[in-house]
Structure formats: structure tokens, C-alpha cells
Design a protein around this motif. Structure first.
Motif, PDB file in Angstrom:
ATOM      1  N   ARG B 103       8.071  -1.079  -6.437  1.00  0.00           N
ATOM      2  CA  ARG B 103       8.120  -0.128  -5.316  1.00  0.00           C
ATOM      3  C   ARG B 103       6.725   0.449  -5.041  1.00  0.00           C
ATOM      4  NH1 ARG B 103      13.457   3.704  -5.415  1.00  0.00           N
ATOM      5  NH2 ARG B 103      15.027   2.102  -5.785  1.00  0.00           N
ATOM      6  N   ASP B 104       6.022   0.845  -6.130  1.00  0.00           N
ATOM      7  CA  ASP B 104       4.702   1.457  -5.930  1.00  0.00           C
ATOM      8  C   ASP B 104       3.686   0.435  -5.407  1.00  0.00           C
ATOM      9  OD1 ASP B 104       3.477   4.059  -6.155  1.00  0.00           O
ATOM     10  OD2 ASP B 104       2.078   3.090  -7.545  1.00  0.00           O
ATOM     11  N   LEU B 105       3.775  -0.785  -5.949  1.00  0.00           N
ATOM     12  CA  LEU B 105       2.852  -1.830  -5.458  1.00  0.00           C
ATOM     13  C   LEU B 105       3.081  -2.097  -3.961  1.00  0.00           C
ATOM     14  CD1 LEU B 105       2.923  -4.402  -8.415  1.00  0.00           C
ATOM     15  CD2 LEU B 105       0.903  -3.197  -7.563  1.00  0.00           C
ATOM     16  N   ALA B 106       4.356  -2.200  -3.572  1.00  0.00           N
ATOM     17  CA  ALA B 106       4.664  -2.474  -2.163  1.00  0.00           C
ATOM     18  C   ALA B 106       4.155  -1.339  -1.285  1.00  0.00           C
ATOM     19  CB  ALA B 106       6.169  -2.645  -1.990  1.00  0.00           C
ATOM     20  N   ARG B 107       4.297  -0.111  -1.772  1.00  0.00           N
ATOM     21  CA  ARG B 107       3.804   1.038  -0.995  1.00  0.00           C
ATOM     22  C   ARG B 107       2.296   0.963  -0.799  1.00  0.00           C
ATOM     23  NH1 ARG B 107       1.194   5.410  -2.360  1.00  0.00           N
ATOM     24  NH2 ARG B 107       1.321   4.971  -4.586  1.00  0.00           N
ATOM     25  N   ARG B 108       1.580   0.626  -1.858  1.00  0.00           N
ATOM     26  CA  ARG B 108       0.116   0.587  -1.771  1.00  0.00           C
ATOM     27  C   ARG B 108      -0.365  -0.600  -0.940  1.00  0.00           C
ATOM     28  NH1 ARG B 108      -2.393   2.487  -7.516  1.00  0.00           N
ATOM     29  NH2 ARG B 108      -4.281   2.458  -6.233  1.00  0.00           N
ATOM     30  N   VAL B 109       0.322  -1.731  -1.057  1.00  0.00           N
ATOM     31  CA  VAL B 109      -0.040  -2.908  -0.235  1.00  0.00           C
ATOM     32  C   VAL B 109       0.164  -2.565   1.244  1.00  0.00           C
ATOM     33  CG1 VAL B 109       0.660  -5.263   0.379  1.00  0.00           C
ATOM     34  CG2 VAL B 109       0.393  -4.622  -2.024  1.00  0.00           C
ATOM     35  N   ALA B 110       1.285  -1.855   1.527  1.00  0.00           N
ATOM     36  CA  ALA B 110       1.547  -1.459   2.921  1.00  0.00           C
ATOM     37  C   ALA B 110       0.484  -0.484   3.418  1.00  0.00           C
ATOM     38  CB  ALA B 110       2.920  -0.824   3.027  1.00  0.00           C
ATOM     39  N   GLY B 111      -0.135   0.240   2.499  1.00  0.00           N
ATOM     40  CA  GLY B 111      -1.208   1.173   2.870  1.00  0.00           C
ATOM     41  C   GLY B 111      -2.569   0.506   2.930  1.00  0.00           C
ATOM     42  N   ASN B 112      -2.560  -0.839   2.987  1.00  0.00           N
ATOM     43  CA  ASN B 112      -3.801  -1.625   3.137  1.00  0.00           C
ATOM     44  C   ASN B 112      -4.745  -1.531   1.949  1.00  0.00           C
ATOM     45  OD1 ASN B 112      -3.310  -2.877   5.589  1.00  0.00           O
ATOM     46  ND2 ASN B 112      -3.950  -1.035   6.716  1.00  0.00           N
TER      47      ASN B 112
END
Lengths: 656, 125
Positions: B103-112
Motif C-alpha cells: 500500500r505504501d509503495l503504491a502511494r509513493r509511486v503514485a506520488g511520482n
């Protein structure tokens, strides 16, 4: 007035990244500037920089629009690679007691270069649209070929003089140099005034029949004259339009050439993008492998901290063990001392026990018991090894490096794709049929211009015929008499003035032709070896140039001979020119043998006037030879050199 | 399936975790969710994500914990060394860590954020 170049500065032009105010000032006693430079160092670049600054086209015979396509060839590549996008040449010169500063700049920021010019006369800034005409007044581009002369074109120059079409252009250029068109305009004005007086005379005739006849003839003549004027005016307008259209077509053709360059660039961009895609895919695969193989890397910091703690714990356990062992050894020694015997450490016989020894043993046994009782973990070296094995110190820096490479590739790909998109937009509106039509239009316009020029020549003949008829009528009216004396006097005056101007023009044309012919012959005979084998150079009224030998004209000559004829003609024109100015010659001696080179320098160069700039290489003139031959007539001397053995980098240093 | 005190055998992700792992695995692991799952566990450890914040239930099975994910026992060893999670229940711990991690990785990837940035931030924790 006399134009004189004072200095030139170059920034990022050809191999020159920065040449500041190269002094070109000369005086009448030392009018020569010599710039030495071996082949490929940058003589021609310097020569073309002067031409580009003055006329917006580095090469002779090309318009600024035609030059745009190849302008990027002149941008200094090392500077461009370092991110600079501007190329600039600035010239300072004086004329008519005024100071001129002309700066021409090209900006290369993708697509066609943006060229701008800035001219200041004394403190006044000249409007950009007026710059070309200001420069043209001083040194018209049409005559610049004679005075900014590329030595490599010497042979072409002679050949051009003997082809009909080029000779026409050159004849007009030469007559411009000699100032003849101004006189021809004056002749036409006087003709109009003479016609007016004839008209008034015809009205005043007493014999009505003759008067009516004269008036009718005059009406005919006027009608013819008007018809010629009208035709001439129409042809001149059509010629002007055709020239404008041709210029536009040429610009569009230059743009087509740009499109071809675009197409080539597109191909190379597409190849680079494809290569970039492969590099990107390869790198992304490597990065994926790094993450898969290095899945433990995110926990490395935690493992490292844990390892530190384990190491500390193990160190403490080991120190504790060591202290216990030391205490145990001490107890052993004391016990053995009490029991008597040999010291286990030094293997000496132990002294007999006493009370002090027994007390020491008791203290040592207490200390050992205390250490044993203190507890604490055993050292776990195995655990330390297991943790160490889990720590990954390689993945993070490797991934970081790979990410930086990927960023570089992605950024380059973005730039390439954006450029490709711009080029595709430009190319999509152009197809082969349109390009072929441009070539067709160009041919048609050139043919039309030839036709209009032929018509203008025909008008000149018709004009001469009207003039002759007008003169006859004037004679008739004069014979009839009865006119008013003041009109007759006025008619005489204009007739006389007109004849005077005609004769003046003819005499001037003939005199200047003869002068140019004589001067050219004189120069040629000074330059050529075995001068006695030649009668001289003959220049026809149409400026056809013939070499006359002992057995007549059209004498065959070698390539070197043709070059000497061309040099002689240029020298003669320079001397006859109504406006003075500098002469700049790039490699004028390159194709001449030693003897002819010396002749040219000793006999021809001194004839060039108040400023001659020679760009030469050691094969045609060494620095020592220049000093020997021209001595104190050299005002400035420079040498072009490569500071770092880089063919794309050159500097200029003073040698005198 | 967990027993009262026993560990889980089959572990997986919640629906949200599944969506997240799809993003992360496609972006960085060539679509391999198993590799992304393992990475997410160590990422959650490195990033100090609090295991008690992981959902208590709602997980759907994806892998056999020992047989597929951790046949060498490295993850269990890691948890043991770092003393993470409930003692004796490494598989349940892995599941929760993976859920938090993806979940945290996906959030950070989405934040570029790039993976290099993410890894550098974890290294500096």
C-alpha cells in the motif's frame, strides 16, 4: 569618401570561439593586412565571416535566404556542445567621416536559425529594414564580388566573363562600379526635356502645312516614346515582380532544402529514439533484476543496526569471558603456589606459600565467583554471521546509479521525441509534388527574367531609334525656320546638351573600358612571365575578355594565365572604380607558381588602394616572404593557429 | 487458515493490497507479484511501518508461505533477528507487513517518487 574596415570581432563563428576586435586599421603608407594561416585552420571562415556580417550570406552569389539552410555549418561546434546557441560577427568601419558598427547574430535554438542585424552610425541606431540599403550604399553586394574575392574562384571568374548570361550580369556590375547608370538616367531626362521644346517649336511654325506635318511626326514620336516608356515601365515592373517572386521561390526552395535536412534529421532521430528505447528496456530489465535479487535491501539499515547491537553484545560477552579466564588463571597460579611446584606461566619454581598468598587466593576466588555470578549472554558468533549474510550493501548504490542512467535516457528520449514531433509537423504540409512545382516555378521565373532583360535591351535599341528620329525632326524644324528665336535657342541648348551627354557617356564608357583594358594589360604584362609573347588583354564593349597574342586575339592560355587575367581585371576595375574601399582576398596566390606569386605581390597588391586584406597560407606566402617582399607596406600582420590541436578551435595572434 | 495460537500456512493480501501490488509489480517487477510481495515485506520493515496498523482480516490467499514465498527461511530469519511481529507466527507477520508495504509503495509511486528515492529514504531511516 573611402570605406575602411577598422576591426572585426567573432563569437562562435567557424573555428573561432572568441576573437575580440581584430585590428584592421591601415594607413596609405602601409595599406596591407596579412593574415597567415595554414590550410584548414580557418582563413576562409574568417573571410566568410566578413561577407556574412556585411551581406547576411557567407558565400558569394547566394542570398541571405539561400544561406539560412547552411548557416548552422558555421556555428562553432564545441561551443554549441557546451550549450551556447549564438553566433555573432561584429565589424567596425569608417566612411564619409562617420563610424559604423555592424553586428550580425544568428541564434540556433532548433528549427531555422534566427538571424538579426544591428547597425549603428556614430551614435544613431539604424532601423533593421534600412541596414541593407545603408551597407549597399557603401559597398553594394552586386559589386562585392570584385572586392571581397575568394581566390578559389579565380578560374571561374574568367570563365564567367566569357559566358553570355554571366557576362551580362558582370557587365552591369562593372558599369555600376564605374558609375555609368547614373549618367544614362541623366541622358534620358534630357531627352524628355528636348522633346518638350520640340513640341513647343512645332506649334510656333508659320508654314501651317509643314507645322502640321511636324506636329504629326512629333505626335508619332511621342506616341512611340510613350509606348516605349509604358512598355519599359511594364517590363521593369514585371521584371521586379519576377525577381521578387524568384526570391520568394528561392526562399521556399531553401526551405525545401531545410525540409530535406529535416528529413535526414528525422531519420537520425528515429534511429536514436529506437536505440534509446532499447537502452531504456535493457536498463529497466537490469533494475528489475536488482530489485528482485536485492529484495532484502530495504531492510539493510535495520539489519545493520541489529548487527551493531549483536556485535556489541558479543564484544561484551567475549570481554566477560576473558575476565573470567584471567581470574581463573590467577586462582590456578595461587593454588599451585600454595601447593608448591612450578609456575605454569614462567615455568620457574614457585616460592613457598605464606599467609599473604593465602589471602590473595581467597580474594581471587571471590573475584572469580563474582564474575561467574554476574551472568550475561554468551557470545553468539553464529548469529552475527547470519545477520551479516542478510545485509545487502550492493543493491542500493547500484540501483541509484541505474536510476541516474535511466533519467538521462528518458530525458534524452523526451528531447528527441519533441524535436521529432516538431519536424513531423513541418514535414506533413509538404509533399514531393509541391517541391517539384517549386523547381518548375523557379525555372519559369528565371526564363521570364532572361526574357524581360532581353526586352529591355530591345527597348534600348528602340529608344535609340526614337532619339535618332527626334534629332532628324529637330533638324527639319530648324530648317523650316519661322519659329520663335528663344525656343530655337532653347532647342539648340538641349540638343547640344543631349549630344554632349551621349558623347560623354560613350566617351566615358570607351575611356573607362580602354582604361580598364590598358590597366589590365599593364598589370598582366607585369605579372606574366615572358610578357613579350603577348600583345595584351582586349576588353570588348560587352566586356568580353580576350587575351591577344602576337598572332591575334583569343589566344589560348593556361589555368594560371587565366587567373592572372582575372587578377589583372580586378586590379584594373579597382583602380577605375568611382568609390574607394577595401579589398579582401582569400588565398589569391594559391594556384600560382613561385615567380608569378612574387610578381603578384610586388606589382599587383600595391595597386589595390588604401586597404588590402590578404588571407594567405605558407604555401603561397610565408611570413618571412611577406616581410621580404612587402616590407613596410604591411600595416598589420596576424597568424591563425590552433591552441589545442583541435580542428574545431582556432585563435588569431599578432605577428607584427 | 490460522489456528488459535498456530501460524498461518496460506498468506495473501486484502483487495486494496491486491490493487496496490498490481501497480507496484507492473511498474518495477515486470509483473511478478511474488517478487513485489517479498520486496514489500522488507520495505515495510525498513520504513518502520507499524504492523498493528495492518488490517486484521479480509486477506485472500495468494501464496503458500513456506513452500512458495520463503523456502529458504530468510524472511523468517529476518523477522526473528529483528524481533518483528508476534513470536511464533512469522507467516501472519509477513502477510501484514506485505499488506502495509505494497500500500505504501503504491502511494509513493503514485506520488511520482522513483524507486531510487524510495530506497534511499528507507536506507536513511
Amino acid at each position: 569618401m573611402s570605406l575602411q574596415f577598422e576591426s572585426v570581432s567573432l563569437r562562435n563563428f567557424g573555428p573561432y570561439q572568441s576573437i575580440a576586435d581584430l585590428n584592421l586599421v591601415t594607413n596609405p603608407d602601409a595599406p596591407i593586412v596579412v593574415i597567415h594561416g595554414e590550410n584548414t585552420l580557418g582563413k576562409t571562415s574568417l573571410f566568410r565571416a566578413l561577407r556574412w556580417c556585411l551581406y547576411g550570406a557567407p558565400e558569394a552569389g547566394k542570398t541571405p535566404a539561400e544561406s539560412t539552410r547552411s548557416l548552422s555549418d558555421y556555428m562553432n561546434r564545441p561551443a554549441f556542445a557546451e550549450g551556447e546557441t549564438e553566433m555573432e560577427v561584429r565589424m567596425k568601419f569608417s566612411a564619409n567621416g562617420q563610424q559604423f558598427q555592424l553586428t550580425r547574430t544568428a541564434r540556433f535554438e532548433g528549427g531555422a536559425p534566427k538571424v538579426s542585424a544591428d547597425l549603428r552610425i556614430d551614435a544613431q541606431v539604424i532601423q533593421p529594414v534600412a541596414i541593407d540599403s545603408e551597407i549597399g550604399r557603401l559597398l553594394h553586394p552586386q559589386i562585392s564580388e570584385f572586392f571581397l574575392f575568394d581566390g578559389e574562384l579565380l578560374r571561374d571568374f574568367y570563365d564567367r566573363l566569357n559566358s553570355d548570361r554571366e557576362r551580362d550580369v558582370l557587365k552591369r556590375s562593372i558599369e555600376s562600379v564605374l558609375g555609368i547608370p547614373a549618367l544614362q538616367l541623366a541622358e534620358r531626362d534630357i531627352s524628355v526635356m528636348a522633346q518638350d521644346i520640340l513640341s513647343r517649336q512645332a506649334k510656333a511654325l508659320k508654314n501651317q502645312t509643314e507645322a502640321e506635318k511636324a506636329r504629326r511626326k512629333l505626335r508619332d514620336l511621342r506616341s512611340k516614346q510613350e509606348s516605349i516608356e509604358k512598355d519599359r515601365s511594364e517590363v521593369e515592373a514585371a521584371l521586379h515582380k519576377a525577381k521578387t517572386d524568384l526570391e520568394e521561390v528561392n526562399e521556399r526552395i531553401a526551405a525545401v532544402d531545410e525540409l530535406k535536412a529535416d528529413a535526414r534529421e528525422m531519420e537520425s532521430l528515429e534511429a536514436a529514439i529506437k536505440g534509446g528505447e532499447a537502452d531504456e528496456a535493457k536498463l529497466r530489465h537490469e533494475m528489475r533484476r536488482l530489485l528482485i535479487d536485492g529484495w532484502l535491501a530495504p531492510a539493510s539499515a535495520k539489519l545493520t543496526a541489529a548487527l551493531q547491537r549483536i556485535e556489541e553484545r558479543n564484544d561484551q560477552a567475549q570481554q566477560r569471558q576473558k575476565a573470567i579466564q584471567t581470574a581463573r588463571d590467577r586462582v590456578d597460579v595461587l593454588q599451585k603456589q600454595i601447593q608448591g611446584g612450578i609456575c605454569p606461566t614462567c615455568h620457574q619454581e614457585l616460592p613457598p606459600p605464606d599467609d599473604a598468598t593465602r589471602r590473595t587466593l581467597a580474594r581471587a576466588e571471590d573475584e572469580l565467583a563474582r564474575l561467574k555470578g554476574a551472568g550475561g549472554d554468551q557470545a553468539d558468533i553464529q548469529l552475527e554471521r547470519r545477520v551479516r549474510a542478510l545485509i545487502d550493501t550492493r543493491t542500493l548504490p547500484a540501483f541509484h546509479r541505474a536510476q541516474e542512467q535511466l533519467n538521462g535516457i528518458v530525458s534524452a528520449q523526451f528531447t528527441r521525441n519533441r524535436r521529432l514531433s516538431t519536424i513531423k509537423d513541418r514535414l506533413k504540409d509538404n509533399d514531393a509534388a509541391r517541391i517539384r512545382k517549386l523547381a518548375h516555378d523557379q525555372q519559369q521565373l528565371e526564363d521570364a527574367i532572361d526574357g524581360y532583360n532581353a526586352q529591355l535591351l530591345h527597348h534600348d535599341d528602340e529608344q535609340a531609334k526614337v532619339q535618332s528620329d527626334q534629332n532628324k525632326l529637330a533638324g527639319t524644324i530648324r530648317r523650316l525656320g519661322g519659329g520663335q528665336p528663344d525656343l530655337a535657342a532653347e532647342a539648340y541648348f538641349f540638343e547640344y546638351t543631349q549630344q554632349l551627354v551621349q558623347r560623354t557617356i560613350e566617351r566615358y564608357q570607351e575611356r573607362t573600358r580602354a582604361e580598364v583594358e590598358g590597366t589590365a594589360t599593364g598589370m598582366f604584362t607585369k605579372l606574366i612571365r615572358d610578357a613579350e609573347g603577348y600583345e595584351g588583354i582586349r576588353i570588348g564593349p560587352d566586356y568580353r575578355v580576350d587575351l591577344v597574342g602576337k598572332r591575334g586575339p583569343s589566344m589560348k592560355t593556361s589555368e594560371g594565365g587565366r587567373q592572372l587575367i582575372a587578377l589583372s581585371l580586378i586590379g584594373a576595375l579597382k583602380r577605375a572604380a568611382v568609390r574607394g574601399g577595401p579589398v579582401v582576398l582569400d588565398s589569391p596566390l594559391a594556384r600560382l607558381d613561385l615567380e608569378h606569386r612574387a610578381n603578384v605581390l610586388q606589382q599587383w597588391v600595391p595597386e589595390l588602394g588604401n586597404q588590402a586584406i590578404l588571407l594567405v597560407q605558407s604555401g603561397e606566402l610565408t611570413e618571412a616572404q611577406a616581410r621580404d617582399i612587402m616590407d613596410n607596406r604591411i600595416g598589420q600582420a596576424y597568424r591563425i593557429f590552433r591552441p589545442n590541436n583541435d580542428p574545431e578551435e582556432a585563435e588569431i595572434e599578432r605577428t607584427q | 487458515m490460522a489456528t488459535d495460537r498456530g501460524d498461518k500456512q496460506q498468506i495473501g493480501l486484502t483487495l486494496e493490497g491486491n490493487n496496490a501490488i498490481e501497480t507496484v509489480s507492473n511498474e518495477y517487477f515486470g509483473g511478478s507479484q511474488k517478487d513485489a510481495y517479498l520486496f514489500a515485506i522488507t520495505y515495510a520493515i525498513g520504513a518502520d511501518l507499524a504492523i498493528e496498523n495492518a488490517p486484521q482480516g479480509g486477506y485472500t490467499t495468494k501464496y503458500n508461505g513456506i513452500g512458495t514465498l520463503d523456502p529458504s527461511g530468510s524472511v523468517r530469519e529476518l523477522l526473528e533477528i529483528l524481533n518483528i511481529g508476534e513470536p511464533g507466527r512469522p507467516m501472519a507477520t509477513m502477510e501484514r507487513l506485505a499488506e502495509l508495504g505494497v500500500r505504501d509503495l503504491a502511494r509513493r509511486v503514485a506520488g511520482n517518487e522513483t524507486m531510487a528515492d524510495i530506497m534511499a529514504s528507507v536506507a536513511a531511516e
